[in-house]
Structure formats: C-alpha cells, structure tokens
Design an enzyme around this catalytic site. Structure first.
Site, PDB file in Angstrom:
ATOM      1  N   LYS A  24      98.824   7.480  36.649  1.00 51.16           N
ATOM      2  CA  LYS A  24      98.652   7.558  38.107  1.00 51.16           C
ATOM      3  C   LYS A  24      98.872   6.188  38.742  1.00 51.16           C
ATOM      4  O   LYS A  24      99.534   6.070  39.774  1.00 51.16           O
ATOM      5  CB  LYS A  24      97.249   8.074  38.428  1.00 51.16           C
ATOM      6  CG  LYS A  24      96.708   7.713  39.805  1.00 51.16           C
ATOM      7  CD  LYS A  24      95.278   8.197  39.968  1.00 51.16           C
ATOM      8  CE  LYS A  24      94.527   7.572  41.114  1.00 51.16           C
ATOM      9  NZ  LYS A  24      94.128   6.175  40.958  1.00 51.16           N
ATOM     10  N   CYS A 122      88.990   5.610  46.510  1.00 50.90           N
ATOM     11  CA  CYS A 122      87.612   5.896  46.124  1.00 50.90           C
ATOM     12  C   CYS A 122      86.635   4.956  46.809  1.00 50.90           C
ATOM     13  O   CYS A 122      86.943   3.803  47.056  1.00 50.90           O
ATOM     14  CB  CYS A 122      87.482   5.766  44.620  1.00 50.90           C
ATOM     15  SG  CYS A 122      88.302   7.115  43.785  1.00 50.90           S
ATOM     16  N   ASP A 324      87.715   1.563  35.049  1.00 54.99           N
ATOM     17  CA  ASP A 324      87.867   3.024  35.176  1.00 54.99           C
ATOM     18  C   ASP A 324      87.474   3.781  33.901  1.00 54.99           C
ATOM     19  O   ASP A 324      87.370   4.995  33.918  1.00 54.99           O
ATOM     20  CB  ASP A 324      89.320   3.355  35.532  1.00 54.99           C
ATOM     21  CG  ASP A 324      89.768   2.577  36.740  1.00 54.99           C
ATOM     22  OD1 ASP A 324      89.441   2.965  37.855  1.00 54.99           O
ATOM     23  OD2 ASP A 324      90.431   1.529  36.557  1.00 54.99           O
ATOM     24  N   VAL A 346      84.232  -5.768  37.940  1.00 57.36           N
ATOM     25  CA  VAL A 346      85.428  -5.598  38.779  1.00 57.36           C
ATOM     26  C   VAL A 346      85.066  -5.087  40.178  1.00 57.36           C
ATOM     27  O   VAL A 346      85.547  -5.600  41.188  1.00 57.36           O
ATOM     28  CB  VAL A 346      86.450  -4.662  38.092  1.00 57.36           C
ATOM     29  CG1 VAL A 346      87.692  -4.507  38.961  1.00 57.36           C
ATOM     30  CG2 VAL A 346      86.836  -5.205  36.726  1.00 57.36           C
TER      31      VAL A 346
HETATM   32  N1  EPU Z   1      89.978  -7.351  46.024  1.00 60.55           N
HETATM   33  C1  EPU Z   1      89.703  -8.158  47.098  1.00 60.55           C
HETATM   34  N2  EPU Z   1      90.670  -8.339  48.037  1.00 60.55           N
HETATM   35  C2  EPU Z   1      91.901  -7.747  47.941  1.00 60.55           C
HETATM   36  C3  EPU Z   1      92.171  -6.923  46.832  1.00 60.55           C
HETATM   37  C4  EPU Z   1      91.178  -6.741  45.882  1.00 60.55           C
HETATM   38  O1  EPU Z   1      88.601  -8.710  47.208  1.00 60.55           O
HETATM   39  O2  EPU Z   1      92.738  -7.941  48.826  1.00 60.55           O
HETATM   40  C5  EPU Z   1      88.918  -7.125  45.001  1.00 60.55           C
HETATM   41  C6  EPU Z   1      88.454  -5.665  44.994  1.00 60.55           C
HETATM   42  O3  EPU Z   1      87.483  -5.424  45.991  1.00 60.55           O
HETATM   43  C7  EPU Z   1      87.911  -5.510  43.597  1.00 60.55           C
HETATM   44  C8  EPU Z   1      88.832  -6.421  42.778  1.00 60.55           C
HETATM   45  O4  EPU Z   1      89.451  -7.309  43.699  1.00 60.55           O
HETATM   46  O5  EPU Z   1      86.607  -6.007  43.529  1.00 60.55           O
HETATM   47  C9  EPU Z   1      89.887  -5.702  41.980  1.00 60.55           C
HETATM   48  O6  EPU Z   1      90.625  -4.834  42.814  1.00 60.55           O
HETATM   49  P1  EPU Z   1      92.155  -4.502  42.549  1.00 60.55           P
HETATM   50  O7  EPU Z   1      92.963  -5.000  43.694  1.00 60.55           O
HETATM   51  O8  EPU Z   1      92.522  -4.976  41.191  1.00 60.55           O
HETATM   52  O9  EPU Z   1      92.146  -2.924  42.558  1.00 60.55           O
HETATM   53  P2  EPU Z   1      93.181  -1.950  43.245  1.00 60.55           P
HETATM   54  O10 EPU Z   1      94.578  -2.438  43.074  1.00 60.55           O
HETATM   55  O11 EPU Z   1      92.720  -1.571  44.605  1.00 60.55           O
HETATM   56  C10 EPU Z   1      93.684  -0.566  41.088  1.00 60.55           C
HETATM   57  C11 EPU Z   1      93.535   0.860  40.693  1.00 60.55           C
HETATM   58  C12 EPU Z   1      92.060   1.178  40.499  1.00 60.55           C
HETATM   59  C13 EPU Z   1      91.509   0.267  39.414  1.00 60.55           C
HETATM   60  C14 EPU Z   1      91.745  -1.194  39.797  1.00 60.55           C
HETATM   61  C15 EPU Z   1      91.319  -2.157  38.713  1.00 60.55           C
HETATM   62  C16 EPU Z   1      95.381   1.888  41.817  1.00 60.55           C
HETATM   63  C17 EPU Z   1      95.847   2.807  42.875  1.00 60.55           C
HETATM   64  N3  EPU Z   1      94.074   1.705  41.741  1.00 60.55           N
HETATM   65  O12 EPU Z   1      92.986  -0.690  42.321  1.00 60.55           O
HETATM   66  O13 EPU Z   1      92.000   2.511  40.046  1.00 60.55           O
HETATM   67  O14 EPU Z   1      90.130   0.510  39.264  1.00 60.55           O
HETATM   68  O15 EPU Z   1      93.148  -1.409  40.070  1.00 60.55           O
HETATM   69  O16 EPU Z   1      92.013  -1.916  37.534  1.00 60.55           O
HETATM   70  O17 EPU Z   1      96.163   1.346  41.052  1.00 60.55           O
HETATM   71  C18 EPU Z   1      91.223   4.703  39.948  1.00 60.55           C
HETATM   72  O18 EPU Z   1      92.288   4.993  39.403  1.00 60.55           O
HETATM   73  O19 EPU Z   1      90.264   5.493  40.031  1.00 60.55           O
HETATM   74  C19 EPU Z   1      91.061   3.383  40.524  1.00 60.55           C
HETATM   75  C20 EPU Z   1      90.087   3.075  41.374  1.00 60.55           C
END
Ligand code: EPU
EC number: 2.5.1.7
Length: 451
Positions: A24, A122, A324, A346
C-alpha cells in the site's frame, strides 16, 4: 454505522494460506510518480484498497487516463493530457488519504501550480506536514495555506537544493524525491528515510530516467533531469499486511502461510516473532520447469504450542521495527508470559487502541516515560507512548469500535483470539489497507460475518 460491523466468533485458530500484493505504502506513491512521465506507465499487483481508489480519482481529475491492464491488479496510466482540476472537484477527496500531499512536486513540474485538499489518513497523532512544505519552499515553490487547502505555485521553476530533514520522515523523503527528479540541478537530502518502499520508489524513478544516488548515512543525491518517461514495475509486496497476518496466526494459535511475503524486508519483524516464541519458515520462489510446477515464495508463520515469551521492543524508522507492525503484534503479546515492553518512537499517539484490548481482559498499562534506549521525541512532551503488557491474559469477546487502520486490524485479531462473539464496528476502515480482508478471513477458517 450499523452496516459497517463484523460479527466475529472467536477462539478458532486461523489456518491456511493467503497472498499479499503490492505494498500500500509504495503503490499509491508509484501512481503519483506516473504523473511525471511523458509516456504511459504500467504498475502490477495493485491491491484493491481505498487509498488506490483515492489516488486513481485524483489522477483522473488531473487528466491522467487510468485503465485496468490485462493482468489482474495491473493499472495503466496515460499522462498525455495532464491538466488542472477545480478546487471543488479536488475537494471531493478531502480527508480521505494522506497521499494527495505528494502531488505537489509532480503537479508543479507539469502545470506550474497545484491545489492540495485537506489530508486524511489515520488519526494517530497530529501528523503535521511542516517538513514537506519546508522542502517545497527550498525548491522554490510558493505555498499559500487557505481554509480550503494548499495552493502552490513555482513562478521561477523548481531548483535543486541541499536540505536536511529534522526526522527521517517517509512522506517528506518521497516529497523531495518526486520534486527533485525534475528540478534543475542537484538536490542533496540528508537524514532521509530509507524504508524498502522508498528504495522501490527510487527504482521506479530510475526506470523513468531519473539519476538518484543513495549514499550511506541516510544521504540521497538527485541529479535533476528535464524529462522522464513512463515505467513498468512490479512493486515490493506489502510487509505490513504480511506481518499483520503473522501476528494473527500467533495470537489465535494458528498457522498461516503468507504468499508474497519477503524475508529481506521483514527481518526485524522475524527476529521479534521468533523471540516471542513464534515459528516461521521462508519458502523461496521457484520458477516452473518441465515436471515441476514451480512454487510461489512466501513465509509460513505458526504458533508451535506451549507458552509465548515476553519481549521488549522499540518501533523505529527502517531498519528498525516498523510502527505499523506494533499494534497487530501487541495482541499476540497479551498471550506471552511475563512483562512485554513497547516503546513507540515514530508516532506520539499510537497506543490508544490498548484500551479496547484491556476491555477484553488484557492487562496493558501505558506510560509517558520512554521505556527504552532509542532516542525519542516524545518522552519530554507528555505523550503516553510506552506500553507494558502483562500476560498471559484470557481475552473475552467485546463490542469494539475501530479507530484507525492498524489498530483496527489489531481489534480484529483480538476478536478472533477471544472466546465468544464480538461485534467490531467501523470495519470498512480496514479496507483502506487490507485487500479483501473478509475473503482472506474466510479462507483462513475464521468465523466472521456481516449481520
Ligand atoms: N512528521 C513531521 N512533519 C512532517 C512529516 C512527518 O513532524 O512534515 C513526523 C510525523 O508526525 C511522525 C514522523 O514524522 O511522527 C514519521 O512520519 P512519516 O512522515 O514517516 O509518516 P508518513 O509518510 O505520513 C508513512 C506511512 C505510514 C507509516 C509511516 C512510518 C504512507 C501512506 N503512510 O506515513 O503508514 O506508519 O510512513 O513508516 O506511506 C499505515 O500504513 O497505516 C501508515 C500509517
């Protein structure tokens, strides 16, 4: 809400074989990358999940023709007529997914402007996008935040930049990659995320004509190119879904073979799975040849009988234990003897679901302290982000309301492991990330039905 409920008769071990398709968290980004090409792209093994529908809808609004290919799960993207869409049309997708934020770079390159609706995804903490916006500004984009969403433009084009992320965010790294590949000059990103899904996205971009170097120590260097073409790609399998079914096998004392699961991307999970007392066997793929039908690769996971053992684990960015994987595994940890410890580093609010497990008889306490040595941003900020799970606990049935995708799957596992009949409300949320999960449950012999 009443339609959106699954009645689960628990207490039966899950037994059988299921298959996972493309991840995904890669597939949706691969779809966005297709916008950057000047010729069609072809993506295989695309699961039928809601995030894919949302991105498909947004691509369609921007003139990308998306059609089903010949193979089941194959999508073809034709970006020949990329065009702007109205904010009203785009806003239909507001709140439905976090992927739209990744349209910024590709739309700025193709159209010179972009509108991004309010994001969804989420509810596991505030999930800010400050790193994304900071990076886009570094490339030369202008960002205008309005109540209806973000308006971006790049009046002077996008230019390569040197940028360090405050935290190795998956999404912000993808934002930089999708923008840097066609920005003028060189981009150097430090403290980048290097999850397997990111490396697979880099493979796709490289197939499209990009020049990207992944150095040691989380440094990624991108040499911008003026033009990219379409790709043909079979994505890495979904290692979150694979681990979720593995955890379900363990919690229900069952035996599940996950076809498609790949050892290399799941090593950290496999180590913990074995430490808890679960067993697994990796079956390598074998090509068919004369007299041998061949074999699809995967991993068989099972509960060997007897008692499970408690563990201490900390979630972390890759190659750490994925955040996750945490929620599904915690259900199995309620069955382990002794005290298990989980330090979530995280997301600051990803333990709320433990209340539902406690209502079923689990014994889980959550703490504001960092119960582990991994440097963490939450310990001093008063977030309940560590958990102590005392086991084994006998789980009993309950009425549960699913709060988010991964927690939702953990609720489902708990209902399957518990004695008695549970009603799980909000199960449609699980369709965001688990293809055909009800059919898979049936294949594994679960007793679950819509009322
Ligand atoms: N963060 C910030 N500022 C930003 C971006 C992120 O503070 O601009 C923080 C977030 O709040 C969090 C941390 O950095 O505390 C990590 O967030 P990240 O950006 O890595 O997560 P994401 O890209 O939003 C993706 C997956 C998530 C998964 C995370 C970590 C997708 C669509 N989502 O999210 O997946 O948990 O990486 O591996 O790729 C899921 O599939 O259920 C899911 C939540």
């Amino acid at each position: 809400m009443t339609d959106d409920v699954l009645v689960v008769h628990g207490g039966t071990p899950l037994e059988g074989r299921i298959r996972v398709r493309g991840a995904k968290n890669l597939v949706s980004k691969a779809m966005v990358a297709a916008l950057l090409g000047d010729s069609p792209s072809r993506l295989f093994d695309v699961p039928k999940i809601r995030d894919v529908e949302v991105v498909r809808g947004l691509l369609g609004l921007h003139g990308v023709k998306v059609t089903d290919g010949d193979e089941d799960g194959e999508l073809v993207f034709d970006p020949a007529n990329v065009e702007g869409a109205s904010t009203d049309q785009i806003n239909v997708h507001a709140g439905s997914s976090r992927i739209p934020i990744l349209f910024c770079g590709p739309l700025l390159h193709r159209l010179g402007h972009a509108f991004i609706p309010d994001l969804g995804g989420c509810h596991i903490g505030p999930r800010p996008i400050d790193f994304h916006l900071q990076a886009l500004r570094e490339f030369g984009a202008t960002v205008d935040k309005r109540p209806e969403g973000l308006h971006l433009s790049a009046p002077n084009g996008l230019h390569g930049t040197k940028f360090a992320l405050p935290y190795p965010s998956v999404g912000a790294t993808e934002q930089v990659l999708l923008t840097a590949v066609m920005a003028e000059g060189v981009t150097e990103l430090r403290n980048a995320a290097v999850e397997p899904e990111i490396i697979d996205l880099i493979c796709i971009l490289q197939k499209m004509g990009a020049i990207i170097k992944v150095h040691t120590d989380r440094v990624i260097e991108v040499q911008g190119v003026p033009k990219l073409h379409g790709y043909t790609h079979r994505p890495i399998p979904d290692r979150i879904e694979a681990a979720s079914w593995a955890a379900a096998a363990l919690a229900t004392r069952g035996h599940v073979e996950v076809l498609g699961a790949q050892q290399a991307d799941m090593m950290t999970f496999l180590n913990i799975f074995r430490s808890v007392g679960g067993e697994y066997e990796v079956t390598d793929a074998r090509a068919p040849k004369l007299g041998d039908p061949g074999q699809e690769g995967g991993i068989r996971f099972w509960h060997p009988g007897g008692e499970l053992k408690s563990v201490a684990l900390e979630t972390d960015v890759h190659p750490g234990f994925m955040t996750d994987w945490q929620q599904p595994l915690v259900v199995a940890l309620t069955q382990a003897r002794g005290l298990s410890i989980v330090h979530e580093t995280v997301y600051e609010q990803r333990l709320g679901y433990t209340e539902a497990l406690n209502s079923m008889g689990a014994n889980i306490q959550v703490y504001r302290d960092c119960l582990g040595g991994t440097p963490c941003r939450f310990g001093r900020r008063n977030f309940k982000h560590s958990a102590v799970i005392a086991g084994p606990s006998k789980l009993h049935a309950a009425d549960l309301v699913i709060p988010d995708l991964r927690a939702g799957f953990s609720h489902l596992i708990a209902a399957l492991a518990a004695e008695g009949t549970s009603r799980v409300y909000g199960v449609d949320l699980i369709n965001r990330g688990y293809e055909d999960f009800e059919a898979k449950l049936a294949d594994l012999g679960a007793h679950a039905e819509r009322p």
